[in-house]
Scaffold this motif. Structure first.
Motif, short mmCIF file in Angstrom:
data_model
loop_
_atom_site.label_atom_id
_atom_site.label_comp_id
_atom_site.label_asym_id
_atom_site.label_seq_id
_atom_site.Cartn_x
_atom_site.Cartn_y
_atom_site.Cartn_z
N ASP A 287 61.88 55.15 78.38
CA ASP A 287 63.12 55.31 79.14
C ASP A 287 64.23 54.38 78.64
OD1 ASP A 287 61.53 53.21 80.06
OD2 ASP A 287 62.48 53.17 82.02
N ILE A 288 63.85 53.32 77.92
CA ILE A 288 64.84 52.37 77.41
C ILE A 288 65.30 52.73 76.00
CG2 ILE A 288 65.10 49.95 76.68
CD1 ILE A 288 63.31 49.19 79.02
N ILE A 289 64.43 53.39 75.25
CA ILE A 289 64.70 53.66 73.83
C ILE A 289 66.02 54.41 73.59
CG2 ILE A 289 63.86 54.91 71.77
CD1 ILE A 289 61.00 54.12 72.65
N TYR B 89 67.05 57.68 67.10
CA TYR B 89 66.67 58.74 66.16
C TYR B 89 65.40 58.37 65.39
CZ TYR B 89 71.29 60.57 67.24
OH TYR B 89 72.39 61.05 67.89
N THR B 90 65.25 57.07 65.11
CA THR B 90 64.02 56.62 64.44
C THR B 90 62.81 56.95 65.30
OG1 THR B 90 65.28 54.79 63.48
CG2 THR B 90 62.89 54.65 63.34
N TYR B 91 62.97 56.75 66.61
CA TYR B 91 61.87 57.04 67.54
C TYR B 91 61.58 58.54 67.60
CZ TYR B 91 59.32 57.63 71.93
OH TYR B 91 58.40 58.01 72.88
N GLU B 92 62.63 59.34 67.72
CA GLU B 92 62.43 60.79 67.81
C GLU B 92 61.83 61.35 66.52
OE1 GLU B 92 62.51 62.33 70.51
OE2 GLU B 92 63.68 61.01 71.79
N GLU C 186 61.02 69.32 66.41
CA GLU C 186 61.92 69.75 65.32
C GLU C 186 63.18 70.40 65.90
OE1 GLU C 186 62.15 72.88 61.58
OE2 GLU C 186 60.29 72.72 62.73
N ASN C 187 63.00 71.25 66.91
CA ASN C 187 64.15 71.91 67.53
C ASN C 187 65.08 70.90 68.18
OD1 ASN C 187 63.17 74.42 66.81
ND2 ASN C 187 62.07 74.74 68.74
N LEU C 188 64.51 69.90 68.82
CA LEU C 188 65.32 68.84 69.46
C LEU C 188 66.12 68.08 68.40
CD1 LEU C 188 64.15 66.45 72.25
CD2 LEU C 188 65.22 65.50 70.22
N LEU C 189 65.45 67.72 67.30
CA LEU C 189 66.10 66.94 66.26
C LEU C 189 67.16 67.75 65.51
CD1 LEU C 189 62.91 65.12 64.98
CD2 LEU C 189 64.96 63.98 65.84
N ASN C 190 66.95 69.04 65.41
CA ASN C 190 67.93 69.91 64.75
C ASN C 190 69.29 69.82 65.41
OD1 ASN C 190 67.60 71.49 62.41
ND2 ASN C 190 65.95 72.63 63.38
N LYS C 191 69.29 69.63 66.72
CA LYS C 191 70.55 69.54 67.47
C LYS C 191 71.27 68.22 67.23
CE LYS C 191 68.63 72.50 71.11
NZ LYS C 191 68.10 72.54 72.49
N GLN C 192 70.53 67.22 66.73
CA GLN C 192 71.11 65.89 66.56
C GLN C 192 71.31 65.50 65.09
OE1 GLN C 192 72.19 64.04 69.04
NE2 GLN C 192 71.46 65.47 70.61
N LYS D 69 73.29 66.12 62.78
CA LYS D 69 74.63 65.79 62.27
C LYS D 69 74.93 64.30 62.41
CE LYS D 69 77.12 66.93 66.56
NZ LYS D 69 75.95 67.27 67.38
N ASN D 70 74.18 63.62 63.29
CA ASN D 70 74.39 62.20 63.51
C ASN D 70 73.44 61.32 62.68
OD1 ASN D 70 76.30 62.71 65.63
ND2 ASN D 70 74.57 63.24 66.94
N PHE D 71 72.55 61.94 61.89
CA PHE D 71 71.55 61.18 61.15
C PHE D 71 72.17 60.39 60.01
CE2 PHE D 71 67.77 64.30 62.04
CZ PHE D 71 67.80 63.90 63.38
#
Length: 393
Positions: free
Chosen positions: A85-87, A94-97, A117-123, A125-127
Motif C-alpha cells: 500500500d506504500i509502494i 514501476y520497478t515493483y510492478e 502485462e496489461n496493467l503495465l502496458n497502460k503505464q 509511456k512513463n517508463f
C-alpha cells in the motif's frame, strides 16, 4: 478508501489536475501532495522510512530470480506485498510492478502475468529506458511460455539491436538460445547458448549454467556434434550432483540416451533411458516420453516381446494422460508387430497427419518419411516414394 477523484480533490485541486498527477502527466507540488496524503491518512515520514527498504527488497527479489534461488524468492515477494500500500507513493512503483510481472513468469503463473502485462502496458509511456528494456524482455519470456517463439524472437532481436550487443545480459542470450532451439535453429541456439554460458560463468550463476549446458547439449546433438554434446551432459551430471539439483538428472540421462540413439548405439541408449526412467515419477508426461523411447530402442534391437510389453504400457499410460501423440505412436508400433500392411496404412493415414499438424520435431517425421518412401519404392510406386523423399528436411 472508497473515495472518488472528486472526493479526494475537493478543497485541494481540480479533478483534472488530480487525474494528471495520477497519470504522471503533471508533477504535483509538495503542498498539494501533503494535502492529498492528509486526506488519505498517509504518513509521509513512513514512506520515506520505507523507501530504502523497498529498494533493497526489490533488488534482492530480482537477484534471487536471476540466480534461480526459488525458496528465497517467495519469502522476499511476500515481504513486499506486506508494504504494497506504500509502494505507489515511493519512487519504485514501476520497478515493483515490473518485478511482479517477472515473479509471475518465474512462478509460471501465466494468467496473472498477462494481467500484469496489461496493467503495465497502460503505464509504459512513463517508463525509463531501463524499465522499457525490462518490460520488453519480460514480454518475450511471456511469449515463450505461451509457445509464441517467432514473436518472442522478434522482441529479443529488437532488444539486442537497441543495446548494440554491448550490454546484453546472460538472461537475454539464454532466452534467445531457448527460442532458437524451439524454432529448430540449432546453429543459432549454440551461438547464443555459448554467449549465455560465458556470461553466467562470469557471474557464478550456477543454476543458469546448468540450464544452458542442457540447452547446448540438446542442440549439439541435433547438429550431430556428438562429442561436444556428451561433454555438456557429463558436466551437467557432475554439477547437478554438486549443487544438489538432482531433478536435472532424469532429463540429462534421457538426453544422453537420445544422443546415443542418434549415434546408433542403441544398447547404450537403452541403458540411459532406463536410468532416466528409474528416477522419474509415473503418471507424468516426461515419464511417458522416456517409456516410449525405451519401447523404440527395444524395437530397433529386435527385442520384439519386450518392446510389445513396453508399448502396451505406453498405450495404457497415454490414455490416462490423454496424450494423443503417444496413443497413435504406440498403436502404430503394436500394429507393426502383428501386421506390416496395417501399420503402414495407420502410419500414413493417422500418425503422419497428426505429427505434421502438431509440428513434431523433424527428426521424428523424417524417420517415418524415409520408412514410407522405402515402402513405396519397393512397390515400384515411385511417385509416392518421391512425395515422402521431398518431405524430408
Amino acid at each position: 478508501m472508497g473515495l472518488t477523484q472528486k472526493d479526494l480533490a475537493k478543497g485541494i485541486c481540480s479533478v483534472s489536475h488530480l487525474s494528471k498527477i495520477e497519470n504522471k502527466s503533471k508533477d504535483a507540488n509538495i503542498e498539494t501532495i501533503s494535502l492529498l496524503f492528509e486526506k488519505l491518512n498517509i504518513d509521509k515520514s513512513e514512506i520515506n522510512e520505507k523507501e530504502e527498504q523497498i529498494k533493497s527488497q526489490l533488488m534482492l527479489l530480482n537477484e534471487k530470480m536471476l540466480f534461480f534461488q526459488k525458496n528465497d524468492v517467495d519469502l522476499i515477494f511476500d515481504k513486499l506485498v506486506e508494504i504494497e500500500d506504500i509502494i505507489p507513493f515511493s519512487t519504485s512503483l514501476y520497478t515493483y510492478e515490473l518485478s511482479k510481472y517477472r515473479y509471475f513468469l518465474f512462478k509460471g503463473e501465466l494468467k496473472r502475468a498477462q494481467q500484469q502485462e496489461n496493467l503495465l502496458n497502460k503505464q509504459k509511456k512513463n517508463f525509463s529506458q531501463q524499465e522499457n528494456y525490462l518490460f520488453l524482455h519480460y514480454n518475450a519470456i511471456c511469449l515463450i511460455l505461451q509457445g509464441h517463439y517467432q514473436k518472442a524472437d522478434t522482441v529479443l532481436e529488437t532488444l539486442m539491436t537497441l543495446n548494440n550487443n554491448e550490454f546484453v545480459s546472460g538472461e537475454l542470450f539464454y532466452h534467445r538460445a531457448l527460442v532458437k532451439s524451439s524454432l529448430e535453429h540449432s546453429d543459432h541456439a549454440i551461438y547464443f547458448g555459448k554467449k549465455a554460458l560465458q556470461s553466467f560463468m562470469n557471474d557464478h550463476n550456477f543454476i543458469r549454467i546448468l540450464h544452458t549446458l542442457m540447452l547446448l547439449g540438446i542442440n549439439y546433438t541435433y547438429s550431430r556434434i556428438y562429442e561436444e554434446a556428451l561433454e555438456c551432459f557429463q558436466h551437467l551430471i557432475r554439477n547437478a550432483e554438486l549443487l544438489n539439483e538432482a531433478h536435472f538428472l532424469p532429463h540429462v540421462f534421457h538426453n544422453i540416451g537420445y544422443l546415443k540413439t542418434k549415434m546408433e548405439k542403441y544398447h547404450e541408449a537403452l541403458y540411459f533411458y532406463e536410468k532416466s526412467l528409474s528416477l522419474q515419477s509415473e503418471d507424468t508426461p516426461y515419464y511417458l516420453m522416456t517409456l516410449y523411447t525405451i519401447g523404440e530402442s527395444l524395437y530397433i534391437l529386435q527385442e520384439i516381446d519386450k518392446s510389445q510389453e513396453v508399448f502396451e504400457r505406453v498405450l495404457e499410460q497415454s490414455k490416462k494422460l490423454s496424450s494423443q501423440k503417444y496413443i497413435l505412436l504406440s498403436k502404430y508400433y503394436l500394429k507393426s508387430m502383428s501386421s506390416y500392411k496395417e501399420s503402414i496404412e495407420f502410419l500414413e493415414m493417422k500418425v503422419i497427419p497428426y505429427l505434421e499438424e502438431s509440428k513434431e520435431h523433424p527428426d521424428t517425421l523424417n524417420r517415418f518419411y524415409r520408412l514410407l518412401s522405402t515402402h513405396y519404392r519397393q512397390l515400384a510406386r515411385y511417385e509416392k516414394a518421391v512425395k515422402y523423399i521431398e518431405k524430408i528436411s
